[in-house]
Design a protein around this motif. Structure first.
Motif, short mmCIF file in Angstrom:
data_model
loop_
_atom_site.label_atom_id
_atom_site.label_comp_id
_atom_site.label_asym_id
_atom_site.label_seq_id
_atom_site.Cartn_x
_atom_site.Cartn_y
_atom_site.Cartn_z
N GLY A 186 -12.87 0.35 91.16
CA GLY A 186 -11.47 0.74 91.26
C GLY A 186 -10.59 -0.48 91.49
N GLY A 230 -7.48 -1.88 95.33
CA GLY A 230 -8.51 -2.74 94.74
C GLY A 230 -7.92 -4.01 94.14
N SER A 236 -13.96 -1.13 86.48
CA SER A 236 -13.20 0.05 86.07
C SER A 236 -14.13 1.03 85.38
CB SER A 236 -12.09 -0.39 85.10
OG SER A 236 -11.47 0.75 84.50
N ARG A 281 -10.43 -1.94 80.49
CA ARG A 281 -9.30 -1.90 81.44
C ARG A 281 -9.56 -2.88 82.59
NH1 ARG A 281 -8.31 3.49 81.48
NH2 ARG A 281 -9.61 4.03 83.25
N ALA A 316 -12.85 1.24 96.05
CA ALA A 316 -11.42 1.53 96.25
C ALA A 316 -11.01 2.55 95.21
CB ALA A 316 -10.60 0.25 96.14
N PRO A 321 -10.56 7.06 94.35
CA PRO A 321 -10.24 8.30 95.05
C PRO A 321 -11.50 8.95 95.63
CG PRO A 321 -9.25 8.26 92.85
CD PRO A 321 -10.19 7.10 92.93
N LEU A 359 -18.98 9.01 90.57
CA LEU A 359 -18.74 7.67 90.02
C LEU A 359 -19.78 6.66 90.49
CD1 LEU A 359 -14.85 7.44 90.40
CD2 LEU A 359 -16.14 7.70 88.29
N THR A 397 -13.52 2.18 101.45
CA THR A 397 -12.12 2.20 101.91
C THR A 397 -11.56 3.61 101.79
OG1 THR A 397 -11.11 1.86 99.74
CG2 THR A 397 -11.85 -0.12 100.92
N LEU A 398 -12.39 4.53 101.34
CA LEU A 398 -11.92 5.86 100.96
C LEU A 398 -11.38 6.64 102.16
CD1 LEU A 398 -13.57 4.96 98.54
CD2 LEU A 398 -14.63 7.20 98.46
N PHE A 413 -10.99 -1.04 106.11
CA PHE A 413 -9.75 -1.31 105.36
C PHE A 413 -8.85 -0.08 105.24
CE2 PHE A 413 -12.86 -4.42 103.95
CZ PHE A 413 -12.16 -5.61 104.03
N SER A 415 -2.39 -1.82 104.17
CA SER A 415 -1.53 -1.39 103.08
C SER A 415 -1.70 -2.30 101.86
CB SER A 415 -0.07 -1.42 103.54
OG SER A 415 0.79 -1.62 102.45
N ALA A 416 -1.86 -1.68 100.71
CA ALA A 416 -1.97 -2.46 99.47
C ALA A 416 -0.71 -3.29 99.25
CB ALA A 416 -2.19 -1.51 98.29
N1 LIG Z 1 -3.26 2.09 98.56
C1 LIG Z 1 -3.50 1.76 99.82
O1 LIG Z 1 -2.67 1.08 100.46
C2 LIG Z 1 -4.81 2.17 100.49
C3 LIG Z 1 -5.03 1.78 101.81
C4 LIG Z 1 -6.22 2.14 102.44
C5 LIG Z 1 -7.17 2.87 101.74
N2 LIG Z 1 -6.94 3.25 100.45
C6 LIG Z 1 -7.98 4.01 99.74
O2 LIG Z 1 -8.33 3.31 98.55
C7 LIG Z 1 -8.68 4.24 97.53
C8 LIG Z 1 -7.86 3.89 96.28
O3 LIG Z 1 -6.49 4.06 96.58
P1 LIG Z 1 -5.36 3.42 95.67
O4 LIG Z 1 -4.08 3.67 96.36
O5 LIG Z 1 -5.72 2.03 95.31
O6 LIG Z 1 -5.47 4.35 94.37
P2 LIG Z 1 -5.09 4.05 92.85
O7 LIG Z 1 -4.03 3.02 92.77
O8 LIG Z 1 -4.89 5.37 92.22
O9 LIG Z 1 -6.42 3.36 92.26
C9 LIG Z 1 -7.63 3.99 92.24
C10 LIG Z 1 -8.48 3.44 91.11
O10 LIG Z 1 -9.64 4.26 91.08
C11 LIG Z 1 -10.04 4.49 89.75
N3 LIG Z 1 -10.34 5.91 89.58
C12 LIG Z 1 -11.55 6.44 89.50
N4 LIG Z 1 -11.49 7.76 89.35
C13 LIG Z 1 -10.20 8.09 89.33
C14 LIG Z 1 -9.53 9.33 89.18
N5 LIG Z 1 -10.18 10.48 89.04
N6 LIG Z 1 -8.20 9.30 89.20
C15 LIG Z 1 -7.53 8.14 89.34
N7 LIG Z 1 -8.14 6.94 89.49
C16 LIG Z 1 -9.47 6.93 89.47
C17 LIG Z 1 -8.95 4.00 88.83
O11 LIG Z 1 -9.48 2.89 88.12
P3 LIG Z 1 -9.93 3.00 86.59
O12 LIG Z 1 -9.00 3.98 85.94
O13 LIG Z 1 -9.73 1.61 86.10
O14 LIG Z 1 -11.32 3.44 86.61
C18 LIG Z 1 -7.83 3.55 89.75
O15 LIG Z 1 -7.28 2.31 89.36
C19 LIG Z 1 -8.42 5.63 98.07
O16 LIG Z 1 -9.62 6.22 98.47
C20 LIG Z 1 -7.51 5.37 99.27
O17 LIG Z 1 -7.68 6.34 100.28
C21 LIG Z 1 -5.78 2.91 99.82
#
Ligand SMILES: NC(=O)c1ccc[n+]([C@@H]2O[C@H](COP(=O)([O-])OP(=O)(O)OC[C@H]3O[C@@H](n4cnc5c(N)ncnc54)[C@H](OP(=O)(O)O)[C@@H]3O)[C@@H](O)[C@H]2O)c1
Length: 227
Positions: free
Chosen positions: A17, A23, A41, A46, A82, A84, A91, A107-108, A145, A149-150
């Motif tokens: 991810g 990520g 990915s 991608r 990283a 969902p 996956l 990090t989920l 993690f 925050s991203a």
């Molecule tokens: N964003 C934050 O600040 C943050 C902070 C702490 C923890 N987290 C955790 O990190 C994880 C990812 O969060 P994120 O905010 O980075 O999410 P995101 O931007 O939506 O990215 C998730 C990545 O996962 C992949 N993926 C695999 N299956 C998917 C699906 N069914 N739908 C959508 N994407 C899918 C996608 O990559 P491909 O399409 O390239 O496969 C996508 O780029 C989550 O579990 C979240 O709880 C996030």
């Protein structure tokens, strides 16, 4: 692995991810600190494209960002998930063989949202980290993690001002993950809180941070005092 830069193909860290918000931000930070990171990915192309985009943002003197499939990312000694929570087991299952013996950082954070905002989600297996551990039985799982925050991570020029809380049952895996924080995320400090059974508590903090950020219009982080 298709290299976006003419660098060696063996990565220090793989990110499942790595195309997503968290990520990509982690990949950028770690590469900026000199590491080689593989962005994995579901669609390898991608991953390659995202690696090229991120590479273009790297300051000179950085490490490298490579792109590819989940299997490519799982070739690294430390693999950060990283993705969902929903569907995460499906996956990770197909690459569980490659993940055997590797450090797998979850990090989920399962969340539920309603009109009042986020609350921690509840999984039958107890936590998202436990879900990954079940999907990749040979992996040495660390939870961490969740409160980072991203957005803050993505601003590579700004030091972080926060702790990164980690939990796990394997001391070497915890140390390897802590090194990625202490040595490669300037300003951040790793705090190991205890065993993997605490993962659900850490995952729940994501809801706390998202709600805090919304209320205070911020990108808040956590510091543990008194250590
Ligand atoms: N964003 C934050 O600040 C943050 C902070 C702490 C923890 N987290 C955790 O990190 C994880 C990812 O969060 P994120 O905010 O980075 O999410 P995101 O931007 O939506 O990215 C998730 C990545 O996962 C992949 N993926 C695999 N299956 C998917 C699906 N069914 N739908 C959508 N994407 C899918 C996608 O990559 P491909 O399409 O390239 O496969 C996508 O780029 C989550 O579990 C979240 O709880 C996030």
């Amino acid at each position: 692995v298709t290299s976006a830069t003419p660098e060696p193909a063996t990565a220090d860290v793989g990110v499942l991810g790595g195309t997503g918000k968290l990520g990509s931000a982690l990949a950028l930070r770690w590469a900026a600190s000199g590491l080689t990171v593989t962005v994995g990915s579901r669609d390898p192309q991608r991953g390659v494209d995202r690696a090229a985009q991120l590479s273009a943002e790297l300051p000179s003197g950085s490490g490298a960002i490579l792109g590819g499939s989940y299997a490519d990312a799982a070739d690294a000694p430390v693999v950060v998930a990283a993705i969902p929570t929903e569907g995460a087991g499906d996956l990770v299952g197909p690459i569980s063989g490659r993940l055997a013996g590797r450090v797998l950082v979850s990090t989920l954070a399962p969340l539920e949202f309603d009109a009042d905002g986020p609350t921690p989600g509840h999984l039958e297996v107890g936590s998202a980290a436990a879900l990954l551990a079940a999907a990749a039985p040979g992996a040495r799982v660390v939870g961490g993690f969740h409160t980072v925050s991203a957005v803050g991570l993505g601003d590579v020029d700004a030091p972080l001002d926060e702790d990164v809380l980690l939990c796990g049952d394997d001391d070497d895996a915890l140390a390897a993950t802590a090194a990625l924080v202490d040595d490669h995320l300037p300003g951040a400090r790793a705090v190991v809180v205890g065993p993997l059974r605490l993962a659900a508590a850490l995952e729940g903090l994501t809801a706390v941070l998202i709600a805090t950020n919304k209320r205070h219009r911020a990108h808040a982080g956590l510091r543990v005092t008194g250590l």
